[in-house]
Design a protein around this motif. Structure first.
Motif, PDB file in Angstrom:
ATOM      1  N   ASP A 238       0.829  -1.208   0.000  1.00 43.06           N
ATOM      2  CA  ASP A 238       0.000   0.000   0.000  1.00 43.06           C
ATOM      3  C   ASP A 238       0.863   1.258   0.000  1.00 43.06           C
ATOM      4  OD1 ASP A 238      -2.759   1.184   0.303  1.00 43.06           O
ATOM      5  OD2 ASP A 238      -1.818   2.008   2.107  1.00 43.06           O
ATOM      6  N   ALA A 239       2.010   1.183   0.677  1.00 48.08           N
ATOM      7  CA  ALA A 239       2.918   2.340   0.721  1.00 48.08           C
ATOM      8  C   ALA A 239       3.485   2.652  -0.661  1.00 48.08           C
ATOM      9  CB  ALA A 239       4.052   2.077   1.717  1.00 48.08           C
ATOM     10  N   THR A 240       3.671   1.614  -1.499  1.00 44.83           N
ATOM     11  CA  THR A 240       4.149   1.873  -2.859  1.00 44.83           C
ATOM     12  C   THR A 240       3.046   2.488  -3.722  1.00 44.83           C
ATOM     13  OG1 THR A 240       3.552  -0.320  -3.755  1.00 44.83           O
ATOM     14  CG2 THR A 240       5.711  -0.108  -2.694  1.00 44.83           C
ATOM     15  N   ARG A 241       1.798   2.143  -3.408  1.00 46.74           N
ATOM     16  CA  ARG A 241       0.669   2.639  -4.213  1.00 46.74           C
ATOM     17  C   ARG A 241       0.295   4.073  -3.859  1.00 46.74           C
ATOM     18  NH1 ARG A 241      -2.508  -2.883  -2.653  1.00 46.74           N
ATOM     19  NH2 ARG A 241      -1.166  -4.306  -3.839  1.00 46.74           N
ATOM     20  N   ASN A 242       0.718   4.526  -2.698  1.00 50.22           N
ATOM     21  CA  ASN A 242       0.386   5.877  -2.245  1.00 50.22           C
ATOM     22  C   ASN A 242       1.640   6.698  -1.973  1.00 50.22           C
ATOM     23  OD1 ASN A 242      -2.717   5.731  -1.822  1.00 50.22           O
ATOM     24  ND2 ASN A 242      -1.954   3.894  -0.793  1.00 50.22           N
ATOM     25  N   ASN A 243       2.641   6.473  -2.790  1.00 49.41           N
ATOM     26  CA  ASN A 243       3.908   7.182  -2.629  1.00 49.41           C
ATOM     27  C   ASN A 243       4.012   8.293  -3.670  1.00 49.41           C
ATOM     28  OD1 ASN A 243       6.963   7.598  -3.167  1.00 49.41           O
ATOM     29  ND2 ASN A 243       6.916   6.457  -1.242  1.00 49.41           N
ATOM     30  N   GLN A 244       4.388   9.467  -3.222  1.00 46.46           N
ATOM     31  CA  GLN A 244       4.422  10.622  -4.121  1.00 46.46           C
ATOM     32  C   GLN A 244       5.470  10.481  -5.225  1.00 46.46           C
ATOM     33  OE1 GLN A 244       5.939  14.257  -2.362  1.00 46.46           O
ATOM     34  NE2 GLN A 244       6.992  13.118  -0.724  1.00 46.46           N
ATOM     35  N   TYR A 245       6.441   9.586  -5.030  1.00 43.68           N
ATOM     36  CA  TYR A 245       7.508   9.427  -6.009  1.00 43.68           C
ATOM     37  C   TYR A 245       7.262   8.273  -6.986  1.00 43.68           C
ATOM     38  CZ  TYR A 245       9.948  12.546  -2.821  1.00 43.68           C
ATOM     39  OH  TYR A 245      10.289  13.622  -2.028  1.00 43.68           O
ATOM     40  N   LYS A 247       4.496   6.439  -9.685  1.00 39.10           N
ATOM     41  CA  LYS A 247       3.214   6.565 -10.401  1.00 39.10           C
ATOM     42  C   LYS A 247       2.555   5.207 -10.600  1.00 39.10           C
ATOM     43  CE  LYS A 247       5.034   6.608 -15.173  1.00 39.10           C
ATOM     44  NZ  LYS A 247       5.066   7.374 -16.424  1.00 39.10           N
ATOM     45  N   LEU A 248       3.299   4.126 -10.369  1.00 42.25           N
ATOM     46  CA  LEU A 248       2.716   2.787 -10.398  1.00 42.25           C
ATOM     47  C   LEU A 248       3.279   1.992  -9.221  1.00 42.25           C
ATOM     48  CD1 LEU A 248       0.958   0.690 -11.952  1.00 42.25           C
ATOM     49  CD2 LEU A 248       3.070  -0.060 -13.070  1.00 42.25           C
ATOM     50  N   GLY A 249       2.376   1.512  -8.355  1.00 41.13           N
ATOM     51  CA  GLY A 249       2.799   0.765  -7.184  1.00 41.13           C
ATOM     52  C   GLY A 249       2.750  -0.729  -7.409  1.00 41.13           C
ATOM     53  N   LEU A 250       2.931  -1.468  -6.327  1.00 41.45           N
ATOM     54  CA  LEU A 250       2.977  -2.927  -6.379  1.00 41.45           C
ATOM     55  C   LEU A 250       1.579  -3.494  -6.632  1.00 41.45           C
ATOM     56  CD1 LEU A 250       4.922  -5.347  -5.991  1.00 41.45           C
ATOM     57  CD2 LEU A 250       4.246  -5.370  -3.588  1.00 41.45           C
ATOM     58  N   HIS A 289      11.116  -4.014 -10.069  1.00 43.77           N
ATOM     59  CA  HIS A 289      10.747  -4.048 -11.489  1.00 43.77           C
ATOM     60  C   HIS A 289       9.242  -3.917 -11.703  1.00 43.77           C
ATOM     61  CE1 HIS A 289      10.248  -8.227 -10.179  1.00 43.77           C
ATOM     62  NE2 HIS A 289       9.521  -8.469 -11.249  1.00 43.77           N
ATOM     63  N   ARG A 290       8.472  -3.861 -10.612  1.00 36.80           N
ATOM     64  CA  ARG A 290       7.014  -3.744 -10.725  1.00 36.80           C
ATOM     65  C   ARG A 290       6.526  -2.312 -10.501  1.00 36.80           C
ATOM     66  NH1 ARG A 290       7.385  -9.212  -8.616  1.00 36.80           N
ATOM     67  NH2 ARG A 290       5.955 -10.559  -9.792  1.00 36.80           N
ATOM     68  N   VAL A 291       7.367  -1.444 -10.005  1.00 36.11           N
ATOM     69  CA  VAL A 291       6.961  -0.059  -9.752  1.00 36.11           C
ATOM     70  C   VAL A 291       7.562   0.850 -10.820  1.00 36.11           C
ATOM     71  CG1 VAL A 291       6.727  -0.436  -7.269  1.00 36.11           C
ATOM     72  CG2 VAL A 291       8.907   0.388  -8.180  1.00 36.11           C
ATOM     73  N   ILE A 292       6.905   1.973 -11.039  1.00 37.50           N
ATOM     74  CA  ILE A 292       7.397   2.948 -12.015  1.00 37.50           C
ATOM     75  C   ILE A 292       7.556   4.294 -11.323  1.00 37.50           C
ATOM     76  CG2 ILE A 292       6.874   4.177 -14.153  1.00 37.50           C
ATOM     77  CD1 ILE A 292       5.382   1.768 -15.131  1.00 37.50           C
ATOM     78  N   LEU A 293       8.718   4.891 -11.505  1.00 39.41           N
ATOM     79  CA  LEU A 293       9.003   6.181 -10.879  1.00 39.41           C
ATOM     80  C   LEU A 293       8.160   7.282 -11.514  1.00 39.41           C
ATOM     81  CD1 LEU A 293      12.894   5.994 -10.624  1.00 39.41           C
ATOM     82  CD2 LEU A 293      11.272   5.802  -8.741  1.00 39.41           C
ATOM     83  N   GLY A 294       7.726   8.226 -10.691  1.00 38.50           N
ATOM     84  CA  GLY A 294       6.981   9.384 -11.169  1.00 38.50           C
ATOM     85  C   GLY A 294       7.910  10.548 -11.471  1.00 38.50           C
ATOM     86  N   SER A 295       7.322  11.646 -11.938  1.00 32.42           N
ATOM     87  CA  SER A 295       8.130  12.818 -12.315  1.00 32.42           C
ATOM     88  C   SER A 295       8.830  13.439 -11.110  1.00 32.42           C
ATOM     89  CB  SER A 295       7.228  13.849 -12.997  1.00 32.42           C
ATOM     90  OG  SER A 295       6.135  14.199 -12.156  1.00 32.42           O
ATOM     91  N   LYS A 296       8.195  13.375  -9.920  1.00 33.19           N
ATOM     92  CA  LYS A 296       8.809  13.963  -8.723  1.00 33.19           C
ATOM     93  C   LYS A 296      10.130  13.297  -8.382  1.00 33.19           C
ATOM     94  CE  LYS A 296       5.196  16.131  -5.956  1.00 33.19           C
ATOM     95  NZ  LYS A 296       4.544  16.153  -4.627  1.00 33.19           N
ATOM     96  N   THR A 303      16.360   7.368  -7.051  1.00 33.51           N
ATOM     97  CA  THR A 303      16.294   6.088  -7.750  1.00 33.51           C
ATOM     98  C   THR A 303      15.201   5.226  -7.123  1.00 33.51           C
ATOM     99  OG1 THR A 303      17.900   5.031  -6.280  1.00 33.51           O
ATOM    100  CG2 THR A 303      18.762   6.190  -8.229  1.00 33.51           C
ATOM    101  N   GLY A 304      14.840   4.172  -7.810  1.00 33.83           N
ATOM    102  CA  GLY A 304      13.847   3.249  -7.270  1.00 33.83           C
ATOM    103  C   GLY A 304      14.308   2.616  -5.977  1.00 33.83           C
ATOM    104  N   GLU A 305      15.605   2.298  -5.902  1.00 34.82           N
ATOM    105  CA  GLU A 305      16.157   1.700  -4.677  1.00 34.82           C
ATOM    106  C   GLU A 305      16.002   2.637  -3.483  1.00 34.82           C
ATOM    107  OE1 GLU A 305      17.649   1.782  -7.565  1.00 34.82           O
ATOM    108  OE2 GLU A 305      18.495  -0.195  -8.077  1.00 34.82           O
TER     109      GLU A 305
END
Length: 321
Positions: A238-245, A247-250, A289-296, A303-305
């Motif tokens: 849920d934290a990946t799905r509601n993270n400002q950084y 745009k695509l969570g787990l 590899h399942r999340v996508i970074l947003g513009s922020k 980085t994703g890490e």
């Protein structure tokens, strides 16, 4: 909670250690990668290895197939590879005057899809049904794949000549994405010594039968996990799905993958129950590899890490008694 492995669990642990020892004969200095590939197999998943050519990806896959007594096939993915090359096709037998199914390269126990991101999207998508459903449909007829069925795919880093990114739907089919990387100095020296003495992949001995591997996956799936730890996995997702950084969570499929990897990790660490550290061990491999970074994140140079590290540090860790 007392730790007491059952006889079956102890046998899976012992066999797993034997597999790691056998593969280590020819894949030097990459023990953690060997362990994570084995964890992925015990979890019933497929593996994506992203790295430059020449670091031992093919050797690892071949050695693993030998140690696990699995039928093995390899296909080099190039722009001219067709879906029928992967899944098979039907052709007319002139002697019987009947159409017969000719197996594709993927009809095996362990299929190495080498440089998967060099082929067309149509051919890449031909793997989707195989990886997800364990079956293949050709000309309206369905054929069941061998059991166990494992895909180890390799891809060159995005941006290499002739590559194209895998779509999110296909990336999500891989339980983990791993990177082998260059060996350290001592490991590379040992590798050169080994090559001088020529230790062949044929030296890897089969230590687990296909039937034992199927049973081992069932035993791993039955590992105990506390409700508090289950909730911790969901809170991380849920934290990946509601993270400002991001745009695509787990995805929910990713949450299930994390659970399966966590159970396998617990058993290989000699426990019949899961603790939060088991989640942390493969969290990046399952999630990144399942999340996508947003513009922020790009604006802030993250980085994703780094984003995932922040999530692990902020989501409260449950205490398991």
């Amino acid at each position: 909670m007392q730790n007491s492995l059952t006889g079956e669990q102890a046998r899976v642990l012992s066999l797993s250690q034997s597999v790691i020892s056998e593969v280590r004969k020819v894949v030097i200095g990459k023990d953690e990668i060997i362990i994570k590939v084995l964890l992925s197999i015990l979890a019933g998943g497929h593996i994506l290895i992203e790295d430059i050519p020449g670091v031992g990806k093919t050797t690892l896959a071949l050695a693993m197939s030998k140690a696990l007594s699995l039928d093995y096939k390899r296909m080099q993915f190039t722009p001219d590879v067709l879906p029928s090359d992967v899944v098979g096709f039907t052709m007319l037998n002139k002697e019987t005057n009947r159409f017969e199914y000719k197996k594709g390269a993927a009809m095996t126990n362990l299929f190495l899809a080498d440089e998967i991101n060099r082929t067309s999207s149509k051919t890449q998508s031909a793997l989707l049904e195989l990886m997800e459903e364990g079956k293949v449909t050709v000309d309206g007829k369905t054929y069941k794949l061998p059991d166990p069925y494992i895909v180890i795919a390799t891809q060159n880093p995005v941006g290499s000549i002739g590559t194209q990114m895998l779509p999110e739907s296909q990336m999500d089919r891989f339980i983990v994405r791993l990177t082998m990387g260059y060996p350290n100095i001592s490991s590379e020296v040992e590798m050169l010594k080994t090559k001088q003495n020529y230790v062949s992949v044929d030296s890897v001995q089969p230590v687990v039968s296909a039937a034992e591997l199927i049973k081992a996956k069932e035993i791993v799936d039955a590992i105990y996990i506390n409700d508090a730890v289950l909730e911790y996995i969901v809170r991380l997702a849920d934290a990946t799905r509601n993270n400002q950084y991001l745009k695509l969570g787990l995805s929910p499929r990713g949450t299930i993958a994390l659970l399966k990897m966590t159970k396998a990790t617990a058993l290989l660490k000699g426990r019949d129950y899961v603790i939060p550290d088991d989640i942390h061990y493969s969290f990046n491999d399952v999630v990144l590899h399942r999340v996508i970074l947003g513009s922020k994140s790009k604006i802030n140079g993250l980085t994703g890490e780094q984003v995932l590290k922040d999530i692990l540090s902020t989501v409260p860790v449950p205490k398991v008694q």
